[in-house]
Design an enzyme around this catalytic site. Structure first.
Site, PDB file in Angstrom:
ATOM      1  N   SER A 167     -73.454  47.788 -38.817  1.00  0.00           N
ATOM      2  CA  SER A 167     -74.683  47.112 -39.233  1.00  0.00           C
ATOM      3  C   SER A 167     -75.905  47.905 -38.802  1.00  0.00           C
ATOM      4  O   SER A 167     -75.902  48.563 -37.769  1.00  0.00           O
ATOM      5  CB  SER A 167     -74.776  45.703 -38.651  1.00  0.00           C
ATOM      6  OG  SER A 167     -76.006  45.128 -39.069  1.00  0.00           O
TER       7      SER A 167
ATOM      8  N   LYS B 281     -68.023  41.630 -37.944  1.00  0.00           N
ATOM      9  CA  LYS B 281     -69.174  42.044 -38.773  1.00  0.00           C
ATOM     10  C   LYS B 281     -69.524  40.964 -39.791  1.00  0.00           C
ATOM     11  O   LYS B 281     -70.705  40.698 -40.062  1.00  0.00           O
ATOM     12  CB  LYS B 281     -68.866  43.367 -39.484  1.00  0.00           C
ATOM     13  CG  LYS B 281     -69.909  43.781 -40.552  1.00  0.00           C
ATOM     14  CD  LYS B 281     -71.242  44.170 -39.953  1.00  0.00           C
ATOM     15  CE  LYS B 281     -72.431  44.087 -40.891  1.00  0.00           C
ATOM     16  NZ  LYS B 281     -72.423  44.911 -42.071  1.00  0.00           N
TER      17      LYS B 281
ATOM     18  N   HIS C 241     -71.391  38.375 -38.028  1.00  0.00           N
ATOM     19  CA  HIS C 241     -72.749  38.918 -37.816  1.00  0.00           C
ATOM     20  C   HIS C 241     -73.600  38.670 -39.060  1.00  0.00           C
ATOM     21  O   HIS C 241     -74.741  38.205 -38.979  1.00  0.00           O
ATOM     22  CB  HIS C 241     -72.656  40.426 -37.520  1.00  0.00           C
ATOM     23  CG  HIS C 241     -73.943  41.174 -37.681  1.00  0.00           C
ATOM     24  ND1 HIS C 241     -74.485  41.484 -38.928  1.00  0.00           N
ATOM     25  CD2 HIS C 241     -74.829  41.657 -36.776  1.00  0.00           C
ATOM     26  CE1 HIS C 241     -75.626  42.120 -38.769  1.00  0.00           C
ATOM     27  NE2 HIS C 241     -75.865  42.239 -37.475  1.00  0.00           N
ATOM     28  N   ASN C 242     -73.047  38.949 -40.220  1.00  0.00           N
ATOM     29  CA  ASN C 242     -73.813  38.765 -41.453  1.00  0.00           C
ATOM     30  C   ASN C 242     -74.069  37.288 -41.741  1.00  0.00           C
ATOM     31  O   ASN C 242     -75.138  36.929 -42.247  1.00  0.00           O
ATOM     32  CB  ASN C 242     -73.086  39.417 -42.637  1.00  0.00           C
ATOM     33  CG  ASN C 242     -73.306  40.918 -42.675  1.00  0.00           C
ATOM     34  OD1 ASN C 242     -73.628  41.524 -41.665  1.00  0.00           O
ATOM     35  ND2 ASN C 242     -73.111  41.520 -43.825  1.00  0.00           N
TER      36      ASN C 242
ATOM     37  N   GLU D 110     -76.824  36.445 -39.705  1.00  0.00           N
ATOM     38  CA  GLU D 110     -77.994  37.103 -40.333  1.00  0.00           C
ATOM     39  C   GLU D 110     -78.567  36.210 -41.449  1.00  0.00           C
ATOM     40  O   GLU D 110     -79.789  36.011 -41.535  1.00  0.00           O
ATOM     41  CB  GLU D 110     -77.527  38.452 -40.891  1.00  0.00           C
ATOM     42  CG  GLU D 110     -78.526  39.252 -41.696  1.00  0.00           C
ATOM     43  CD  GLU D 110     -77.877  40.536 -42.242  1.00  0.00           C
ATOM     44  OE1 GLU D 110     -77.287  41.310 -41.459  1.00  0.00           O
ATOM     45  OE2 GLU D 110     -77.947  40.766 -43.472  1.00  0.00           O
TER      46      GLU D 110
HETATM   47  N1  LIG Z   1     -76.370  49.251 -47.864  1.00  0.00           N
HETATM   48  C1  LIG Z   1     -76.374  48.671 -46.675  1.00  0.00           C
HETATM   49  O1  LIG Z   1     -77.432  48.385 -46.070  1.00  0.00           O
HETATM   50  C2  LIG Z   1     -75.089  48.397 -45.988  1.00  0.00           C
HETATM   51  C3  LIG Z   1     -73.884  48.579 -46.641  1.00  0.00           C
HETATM   52  N2  LIG Z   1     -72.712  48.366 -45.988  1.00  0.00           N
HETATM   53  C4  LIG Z   1     -71.449  48.584 -46.676  1.00  0.00           C
HETATM   54  O2  LIG Z   1     -71.170  49.987 -46.683  1.00  0.00           O
HETATM   55  C5  LIG Z   1     -70.445  50.350 -47.865  1.00  0.00           C
HETATM   56  C6  LIG Z   1     -71.193  51.436 -48.605  1.00  0.00           C
HETATM   57  O3  LIG Z   1     -72.449  50.922 -48.942  1.00  0.00           O
HETATM   58  P1  LIG Z   1     -73.560  51.806 -49.707  1.00  0.00           P
HETATM   59  O4  LIG Z   1     -73.754  53.099 -48.987  1.00  0.00           O
HETATM   60  O5  LIG Z   1     -74.711  50.900 -49.905  1.00  0.00           O
HETATM   61  O6  LIG Z   1     -72.856  52.214 -51.079  1.00  0.00           O
HETATM   62  P2  LIG Z   1     -72.326  51.334 -52.314  1.00  0.00           P
HETATM   63  O7  LIG Z   1     -71.709  50.085 -51.808  1.00  0.00           O
HETATM   64  O8  LIG Z   1     -73.390  51.252 -53.311  1.00  0.00           O
HETATM   65  O9  LIG Z   1     -71.142  52.283 -52.865  1.00  0.00           O
HETATM   66  C7  LIG Z   1     -71.409  53.516 -53.486  1.00  0.00           C
HETATM   67  C8  LIG Z   1     -70.382  54.539 -53.070  1.00  0.00           C
HETATM   68  O10 LIG Z   1     -69.052  54.103 -53.407  1.00  0.00           O
HETATM   69  C9  LIG Z   1     -68.429  55.133 -54.187  1.00  0.00           C
HETATM   70  N3  LIG Z   1     -67.428  54.544 -55.061  1.00  0.00           N
HETATM   71  C10 LIG Z   1     -67.554  53.440 -55.817  1.00  0.00           C
HETATM   72  N4  LIG Z   1     -66.405  53.194 -56.464  1.00  0.00           N
HETATM   73  C11 LIG Z   1     -65.525  54.161 -56.093  1.00  0.00           C
HETATM   74  C12 LIG Z   1     -64.174  54.426 -56.404  1.00  0.00           C
HETATM   75  N5  LIG Z   1     -63.457  53.636 -57.213  1.00  0.00           N
HETATM   76  N6  LIG Z   1     -63.585  55.506 -55.823  1.00  0.00           N
HETATM   77  C13 LIG Z   1     -64.292  56.291 -54.989  1.00  0.00           C
HETATM   78  N7  LIG Z   1     -65.570  56.089 -54.651  1.00  0.00           N
HETATM   79  C14 LIG Z   1     -66.178  55.029 -55.197  1.00  0.00           C
HETATM   80  C15 LIG Z   1     -69.581  55.766 -54.939  1.00  0.00           C
HETATM   81  O11 LIG Z   1     -69.202  57.012 -55.449  1.00  0.00           O
HETATM   82  P3  LIG Z   1     -70.046  57.654 -56.680  1.00  0.00           P
HETATM   83  O12 LIG Z   1     -71.235  58.299 -56.053  1.00  0.00           O
HETATM   84  O13 LIG Z   1     -69.111  58.628 -57.270  1.00  0.00           O
HETATM   85  O14 LIG Z   1     -70.405  56.540 -57.600  1.00  0.00           O
HETATM   86  C16 LIG Z   1     -70.600  55.848 -53.795  1.00  0.00           C
HETATM   87  O15 LIG Z   1     -70.315  56.912 -52.931  1.00  0.00           O
HETATM   88  C17 LIG Z   1     -70.259  49.043 -48.635  1.00  0.00           C
HETATM   89  O16 LIG Z   1     -69.051  48.460 -48.267  1.00  0.00           O
HETATM   90  C18 LIG Z   1     -71.403  48.179 -48.147  1.00  0.00           C
HETATM   91  O17 LIG Z   1     -71.161  46.798 -48.286  1.00  0.00           O
HETATM   92  C19 LIG Z   1     -72.670  48.027 -44.665  1.00  0.00           C
HETATM   93  C20 LIG Z   1     -73.816  47.844 -43.961  1.00  0.00           C
HETATM   94  C21 LIG Z   1     -75.122  47.959 -44.569  1.00  0.00           C
HETATM   95  O1  LIG Z   2     -74.289  44.320 -43.955  1.00  0.00           O
HETATM   96  C1  LIG Z   2     -75.488  44.363 -44.048  1.00  0.00           C
HETATM   97  C2  LIG Z   2     -76.365  44.333 -42.848  1.00  0.00           C
HETATM   98  O2  LIG Z   2     -75.680  44.006 -41.712  1.00  0.00           O
HETATM   99  C3  LIG Z   2     -76.122  44.405 -45.399  1.00  0.00           C
HETATM  100  O3  LIG Z   2     -77.484  44.583 -45.317  1.00  0.00           O
HETATM  101  C4  LIG Z   2     -75.692  43.224 -46.174  1.00  0.00           C
HETATM  102  O4  LIG Z   2     -75.069  43.715 -47.354  1.00  0.00           O
HETATM  103  C5  LIG Z   2     -76.781  42.310 -46.627  1.00  0.00           C
HETATM  104  O5  LIG Z   2     -76.159  41.211 -47.222  1.00  0.00           O
HETATM  105  P1  LIG Z   2     -76.683  40.524 -48.553  1.00  0.00           P
HETATM  106  O6  LIG Z   2     -76.911  41.641 -49.562  1.00  0.00           O
HETATM  107  O7  LIG Z   2     -75.566  39.621 -48.918  1.00  0.00           O
HETATM  108  O8  LIG Z   2     -77.960  39.828 -48.175  1.00  0.00           O
END
Ligand SMILES: NC(=O)C1=CN([C@@H]2O[C@H](COP(=O)(O)OP(=O)(O)OC[C@H]3O[C@@H](n4cnc5c(N)ncnc54)[C@H](OP(=O)(O)O)[C@@H]3O)[C@@H](O)[C@H]2O)C=CC1
Ligand SMILES: O=C(CO)[C@H](O)[C@H](O)COP(=O)(O)O
Length: 502
Positions: free
Chosen positions: A138, A192, A195-196, A199
């Site tokens: 997070s 986690k 935590h969310n 949140e």
């Molecule tokens: N964004 C945030 O603030 C937070 C996110 N998370 C979690 O972290 C993870 C990553 O989040 P985020 O960085 O936002 O990215 P996304 O969740 O938007 O995912 C995009 C990534 O996934 C890849 N991808 C999607 N489908 C496939 C597939 N079938 N095979 C291989 N690669 C694939 C994409 O590749 P390509 O570039 O080729 O499309 C890209 O690298 C998620 O689980 C999210 O919930 C956790 C904490 C905070």
């Molecule tokens: O994991 C997180 C932070 O800890 C992400 O920010 C989370 O995806 C936010 O949740 P939502 O989009 O459902 O508001």
């Protein structure tokens, strides 16, 4: 070195990261900035190239085109961190990775995966001699780069090879990393998820406070920004309060209006809050404040129904009391107290469900250590978390209570800790006044009111559950227990209404 290696060196990289969107890219950079050689991979090559072009100078990167190259570049035991979209993409990547790995290698899923998926994946990979580690991360984009809170689960032995690296990139609170092994299989992702859930509740109670200050006290966003800034110097001090002040003070460049007034009032959600509420129901833990915050987002996202309701449904606030506070300053303080008490209840419920889930899944979760991980780096970071951690006996990564139990001296409920019984007692008059005012004014406060109902329910001498048991026995012969003797009883409702012991 200033840019990524062009020919792929074999067996040298410390960790591989696949999935280089915001989170994966920033975690990779964080590892590299901390001196690790990081092998990079993304399904589509462009993200890898962009990362190397823009940030290759930050450390040692090995850019790879395929998962074969990624695995080949890693030193044993190989550590591959998956940071792709949660759900099927994680299974897709695992399926491609597994044939390339050897016994003892570690696959890390650091995305927001569902804990049941993690349990399934861990069991499947264990059969192949591989370690699968579900890790909660997070802190968003910024945290991933500069130090997130990290909640690793999975086999304890994998933590020897992985833990020091995770601890190095994690946020640091008073010299302690916001990272520690929390429990087996899906425990990291479960923690986690909770935590969310917290949140969601924290954001909702802040939203309710904002709504009351706006609708009841007539305070405009800019004025409220100052209130939230001041609140950030109190026991409410937290990242979410801090960013609330930022959002409220933002003016829309196009219209000159407060930005909050031009944002559509429909809150999105990706699923982790909903999972928390569902799991709370599954493990029988009353996480009403968290569930209400999920429902509040769902309600907000029904614009047509809301529009029709405004046409059809009366407010009924006339004659229901005087909502306008005579003393604005006192009202603001009342709202602050109500916010603090409701937030505490959300934490109490979230921590409680961790114990219930620990019993259900056989995890040994230590609430003091878990609270310590949330003190910095994550979205719910707050001064309060240090106090919560201390209420649960502080951080002790070697303390592993029996699943479902709490370590000796830890309170059975967060609200029972002396510092919180006292704080809530002081907040109660304000809390009750605020909920009453909101109800009279027709301002929805689902979490303020639900948290108060939980509190009152906890301490009630008698609950109407007795009547419910009578009703259940009436229509379904479900039996009831008596207050004055052991056993189960049934009243013959459709007969002579005598009682029989069953
Ligand atoms: N964004 C945030 O603030 C937070 C996110 N998370 C979690 O972290 C993870 C990553 O989040 P985020 O960085 O936002 O990215 P996304 O969740 O938007 O995912 C995009 C990534 O996934 C890849 N991808 C999607 N489908 C496939 C597939 N079938 N095979 C291989 N690669 C694939 C994409 O590749 P390509 O570039 O080729 O499309 C890209 O690298 C998620 O689980 C999210 O919930 C956790 C904490 C905070
Ligand atoms: O994991 C997180 C932070 O800890 C992400 O920010 C989370 O995806 C936010 O949740 P939502 O989009 O459902 O508001």
């Amino acid at each position: 070195m200033s840019e990524a290696t062009t020919s792929i060196p074999t067996g040298t990289a410390d960790i591989g990261v696949t999935g280089l969107a915001v989170m994966g890219a920033n975690l990779a950079r964080n590892f590299a900035r901390n001196g690790y050689t990081v092998a990079l991979h993304n399904r589509s090559r462009a993200r890898t190239d962009a990362l190397v072009a823009e940030h290759g100078h930050e450390g040692e990167f090995v850019a790879t085109e395929t998962l074969e190259e990624l695995v080949q570049s890693l030193a044993a035991p190989r550590r591959v961190l998956i940071m792709v979209k949660a759900g099927q993409p994680v299974d897709d990547v695992i399926e491609q990775l597994v044939p390339l790995l050897e016994t003892g290698d570690i696959v890390i899923d650091a995305g927001n995966s569902h804990y049941e998926d993690t349990r399934r994946r861990e069991a499947a990979l264990a059969e192949k001699g591989l370690h699968f580690v579900g890790v909660g991360v997070s802190g968003g984009e910024e945290g991933a780069l500069n130090g997130p809170a990290i909640m690793p689960g999975g086999p304890k032995e994998s933590y020897t090879a992985l833990g020091p690296m995770l601890e190095k990139i994690a946020a640091d609170f008073d010299g302690e990393p916001c990272c520690a092994w929390v429990g087996t299989d899906g425990a990291g992702h479960y923690v986690k998820m909770v935590h969310n859930g917290i949140e969601y509740a924290d954001m909702q109670v802040i939203g309710e406070a904002y709504d009351l200050l706006r609708q009841v006290a007539g305070m405009e966003p800019e004025e409220q920004a100052q209130v939230f800034t001041a609140w950030n110097q109190t026991d409410l001090a937290s990242y979410l309060i801090e960013i609330t002040a930022e959002v409220l003070s933002q003016v829309d460049a196009e219209t000159g209006r407060p930005l909050v007034d031009v944002i559509v009032d429909e809150a999105g959600q990706k699923g982790t809050g909903r999972w928390t509420a569902i799991s709370g129901l599954d493990v029988g833990s009353p996480v009403a404040a968290i569930a209400e915050s999920v429902f509040a987002r769902s309600l907000s996202s029904q614009p047509q129904v809301r529009a029709r309701a405004r046409e059809l449904l009366a407010a009924g606030t006339e004659g229901s009391g005087t909502p306008a506070p005579s003393d604005r300053e006192a009202f603001v303080e009342d709202v602050r107290q109500a916010l603090f008490a409701s937030k505490l209840v959300a934490y109490a419920q979230g921590l409680d469900m961790l114990s219930a889930a620990a019993a259900e899944y056989g995890w040994s979760l230590d609430l003091g250590t878990i609270a310590s991980l949330w003190r910095d780096g994550c979205i719910i970071r707050a001064d309060l978390l240090d106090v919560i951690m201390r209420a649960f006996g502080g951080r002790d990564t070697d303390r592993h209570p029996e699943p479902g139990t709490r370590a000796e001296g830890q309170p059975a409920n967060l609200l029972f800790a002396p510092e919180f019984t006292q704080a809530i007692a002081e907040a109660l008059p304000s809390w009750r006044r605020v909920v009453a005012t909101a109800v009279a004014a027709g301002v929805p406060v689902p979490v303020f009111s639900s948290a108060l109902a939980y509190y009152d329910g906890l301490r009630a001498e008698r609950l109407p559950a007795a009547l419910i048991q009578g009703q259940r026995d009436f229509f379904g012969a479900h039996t009831y227990r008596r207050t004055d003797r052991d056993g189960s009883f049934h009243t013959q409702w459709s007969g002579d209404r005598t009682e029989v012991q069953s």
